[in-house]
Design a protein around this motif. Structure first.
Motif, short mmCIF file in Angstrom:
data_model
loop_
_atom_site.label_atom_id
_atom_site.label_comp_id
_atom_site.label_asym_id
_atom_site.label_seq_id
_atom_site.Cartn_x
_atom_site.Cartn_y
_atom_site.Cartn_z
N THR A 75 5.62 -9.49 11.05
CA THR A 75 5.02 -10.26 9.95
C THR A 75 3.56 -9.86 9.75
O THR A 75 3.11 -9.66 8.61
CB THR A 75 5.13 -11.77 10.23
OG1 THR A 75 6.51 -12.14 10.32
CG2 THR A 75 4.48 -12.57 9.11
N LEU A 76 2.81 -9.72 10.85
CA LEU A 76 1.42 -9.29 10.73
C LEU A 76 1.34 -7.87 10.17
O LEU A 76 0.46 -7.57 9.35
CB LEU A 76 0.72 -9.34 12.09
CG LEU A 76 0.48 -10.72 12.70
CD1 LEU A 76 -0.40 -10.59 13.93
CD2 LEU A 76 -0.15 -11.68 11.70
N ARG A 77 2.24 -7.02 10.61
CA ARG A 77 2.24 -5.63 10.10
C ARG A 77 2.48 -5.62 8.60
O ARG A 77 1.77 -4.94 7.85
CB ARG A 77 3.31 -4.80 10.80
CG ARG A 77 3.28 -3.33 10.36
CD ARG A 77 4.55 -2.60 10.76
NE ARG A 77 4.71 -2.53 12.21
CZ ARG A 77 5.78 -1.95 12.79
NH1 ARG A 77 6.75 -1.46 12.05
NH2 ARG A 77 5.87 -1.91 14.10
N LEU A 78 3.49 -6.37 8.14
CA LEU A 78 3.81 -6.38 6.72
C LEU A 78 2.67 -6.98 5.90
O LEU A 78 2.31 -6.47 4.84
CB LEU A 78 5.10 -7.17 6.48
CG LEU A 78 5.64 -7.17 5.05
CD1 LEU A 78 5.95 -5.75 4.59
CD2 LEU A 78 6.88 -8.05 4.93
N ALA A 79 2.07 -8.06 6.40
CA ALA A 79 0.97 -8.69 5.67
C ALA A 79 -0.23 -7.75 5.58
O ALA A 79 -0.93 -7.73 4.56
CB ALA A 79 0.57 -9.99 6.36
N SER A 80 -0.46 -6.94 6.62
CA SER A 80 -1.60 -6.02 6.61
C SER A 80 -1.39 -4.86 5.66
O SER A 80 -2.35 -4.18 5.27
CB SER A 80 -1.89 -5.50 8.02
OG SER A 80 -0.90 -4.58 8.44
N GLU A 81 -0.12 -4.60 5.28
CA GLU A 81 0.17 -3.48 4.38
C GLU A 81 0.03 -3.84 2.91
O GLU A 81 0.12 -2.97 2.04
CB GLU A 81 1.60 -2.97 4.65
CG GLU A 81 1.75 -2.27 6.00
CD GLU A 81 3.18 -1.93 6.32
OE1 GLU A 81 4.07 -2.26 5.51
OE2 GLU A 81 3.43 -1.34 7.40
N ALA A 82 -0.19 -5.11 2.62
CA ALA A 82 -0.36 -5.52 1.23
C ALA A 82 -1.65 -4.93 0.68
O ALA A 82 -2.64 -4.78 1.39
CB ALA A 82 -0.40 -7.04 1.12
N SER A 92 0.83 -1.19 0.00
CA SER A 92 0.00 0.00 0.00
C SER A 92 0.87 1.25 0.00
O SER A 92 1.92 1.29 0.65
CB SER A 92 -0.92 0.00 1.23
OG SER A 92 -0.17 -0.05 2.42
N ALA A 93 0.45 2.25 -0.73
CA ALA A 93 1.23 3.48 -0.86
C ALA A 93 1.35 4.20 0.47
O ALA A 93 0.40 4.27 1.24
CB ALA A 93 0.57 4.40 -1.90
N GLY A 94 2.53 4.71 0.74
CA GLY A 94 2.73 5.52 1.94
C GLY A 94 2.96 4.72 3.21
O GLY A 94 3.10 5.28 4.28
N SER A 95 3.01 3.36 3.12
CA SER A 95 3.24 2.56 4.31
C SER A 95 4.71 2.63 4.70
O SER A 95 5.58 2.81 3.86
CB SER A 95 2.83 1.11 4.06
OG SER A 95 3.65 0.54 3.05
N PRO A 96 5.02 2.49 5.99
CA PRO A 96 6.42 2.50 6.41
C PRO A 96 7.16 1.30 5.84
O PRO A 96 6.56 0.31 5.45
CB PRO A 96 6.31 2.44 7.94
CG PRO A 96 4.99 1.83 8.21
CD PRO A 96 4.09 2.31 7.10
N ASP A 97 8.47 1.40 5.80
CA ASP A 97 9.25 0.33 5.18
C ASP A 97 9.41 -0.82 6.16
O ASP A 97 10.51 -1.09 6.65
CB ASP A 97 10.61 0.87 4.73
CG ASP A 97 11.29 -0.09 3.77
OD1 ASP A 97 12.43 0.18 3.40
OD2 ASP A 97 10.68 -1.12 3.41
N THR A 98 8.32 -1.50 6.40
CA THR A 98 8.34 -2.63 7.32
C THR A 98 9.22 -3.74 6.81
O THR A 98 9.89 -4.44 7.59
CB THR A 98 6.90 -3.15 7.54
OG1 THR A 98 6.07 -2.08 7.97
CG2 THR A 98 6.88 -4.26 8.57
#
Length: 327
Positions: free
Chosen positions: A187-194, A144-150
Motif C-alpha cells: 500500500t505504501l509502495r502504491l501510494a508513493s507511485e502516485a 508515475s510513468a515507468g513504475s512497476p505494476d504494483t
C-alpha cells in the motif's frame, strides 16, 4: 536495500484482518479513535464506499480495489453515500474473522477491514512522517510513468486475503495476519507511485532524485550526514535539496535524520546491557550530553526515564499476554 525496506526494518509493522463487511445500501460503519500504534485499514473488494471524518465531512470516495489506511488512527465513518438511515446489521463469527451483514438481499459492498499495528516507540515515526489518510488507488490513472505494476500485485494479494477469509482453513488466521503485514508495504509502495503523492516520506520517496537521500539516512543513521553530502547523492544543489525537503516533507533533512536516530535510540535503550553511552554512540552522537539534550527535546523525557517506563510497560504487557494465553 531500498528505502521502504529500511523504513520497515526500523519501524516493524504487523497486521490483522478482522472483519468482512457484506452490505446493501443504506449502510454505515462508525469507528472510534484507535489505540496508540493502531492504524485501521479498509479494502473495497466490490462496490463503493464513502470515507468521512467523525464529524461527517466527506474525505474520499472509494471504489473497487481501493485501499485506505488511517495512519494516525483517527475516528472515521464509512457509508454508502445516500444519507439514508442505515439498515441494521448482524454479525457472525467464523474461525478466523467476523462477517458483518445487513438484511438487504442485494449486497453491493464487499469490504475487508483490519488494522496495522506498530508498537511504541516506533509509532512516533509513523505519525510524524505519514499522512493521516493514505489512499492507494486501483486505477492506473495518475500513476508515475515507468513504475512497476504494483496495483496488479496488490490486487492479487487482496484476492488471496478474500479467498482465505471466505473459508475456515487450518492456519487461516496466521495466513491472514501475514498477508496484512505485506499489505502495508504494498500500500505504501502504491501510494508513493502516485504523481501527486501525499506529503511526508511517500512524497519524498516518490521523487526519484530525492530517494537516494532518504535511503542513505535510513541505511546509515549514525553517519554525520551533511546537506552537501545528501545533495551530491541526489545530484542537485544544496538549496534545491533543502527546498524539496521542506515542500514535500514539511521538515528539513536534518530533522528527518534526528527523528530516525531517536526512533532507533528508543528501541536500543530497552535492550539488556545497553548503556546510555553505548546507545548514543550507536545512533551517531559522540557527546553523551548532546544525545541526552536532543532525546529530551524529542521525547519530553530523559533516556533513563524512557528506559524505566518502557521496561515496566513491557513486563506488564507480557503478563497480560501470558494471562490471555492461559485462558
Amino acid at each position: 536495500m531500498d528505502w521502504l525496506s529500511h523504513f520497515l526494518s526500523v519501524t516493524p509493522v504487523s497486521g490483522r484482518l478482522e472483519t468482512r463487511c457484506l452490505y446493501g445500501a443504506p449502510w454505515r460503519v462508525t469507528y472510534e479513535d484507535s489505540a496508540a500504534g493502531e492504524m485501521p485499514y479498509h479494502i473495497v473488494v466490490a462496490g463503493e464506499a464513502t470515507l468521512a471524518s467523525s464529524s461527517g465531512k466527506v474525505l474520499e470516495t472509494l471504489t473497487a480495489g481501493d485501499i485506505v489506511v488511517l495512519a494516525h488512527g483517527n475516528a472515521h465513518l464509512l457509508h454508502d453515500g445516500s444519507g439514508a438511515a442505515p439498515t441494521p446489521v448482524h454479525e457472525r463469527e467464523n474461525l478466523n474473522l467476523v462477517v458483518s451483514e445487513n438484511s438487504n438481499a442485494d449486497k453491493q459492498l464487499d469490504m475487508l477491514c483490519g488494522r496495522f499495528i506498530v508498537r511504541t516507540p516506533h509509532d512516533r515515526l509513523i505519525r510524524a512522517y505519514l499522512p493521516r489518510t493514505i489512499v492507494a488507488r486501483a486505477s492506473t490513472a495518475g500513476r508515475s510513468a515507468g513504475s512497476p505494476d504494483t496495483a496488479a500485485r496488490l490486487a492479487k494479494l487482496v484476492e488471496l486475503m478474500r479467498a482465505e477469509a471466505a473459508v475456515d482453513s487450518l492456519g487461516g488466521l496466521a495466513m491472514l495476519n501475514a498477508f496484512s503485514a505485506a499489505l502495508f508495504a504494498l500500500t505504501l509502495r502504491l501510494a508513493s507511485e502516485a504523481e501527486e503523492a501525499p506529503v511526508g516520506l511517500l512524497a519524498l520517496a516518490g521523487h526519484p532524485r530525492l530517494a537516494p537521500a532518504l535511503t542513505a539516512m535510513l541505511r546509515e543513521p549514525a553517519h554525520a550526514w551533511t546537506l552537501p553530502e545528501l545533495a551530491d547523492l541526489c545530484h542537485m544543489s544544496r538549496a534545491t535539496l533543502a527546498r524539496h525537503f521542506q515542500e514535500r516533507v514539511g521538515r528539513s533533512a536534518s530533522d528527518l535524520l534526528t527523528d530516525i536516530r531517536m526512533n532507533l535510540a528508543l528501541a536500543e535503550l530497552v535492550k539488556p546491557g545497553m548503556s546510555t553511552e553505548a546507545v548514543a554512540d550507536t545512533v551517531g552522537y559522540q557527546s553523551l550530553s548532546a544525545f541526552k539534550k536532543v532525546f529530551k527535546q524529542r521525547t519530553k523525557m530523559t533516556p533513563a526515564e524512557w528506559r524505566r517506563k518502557h521496561v515496566s510497560r513491557t513486563v506488564r504487557d507480557d503478563a497480560i499476554d501470558q494471562e490471555a494465553e492461559a485462558h
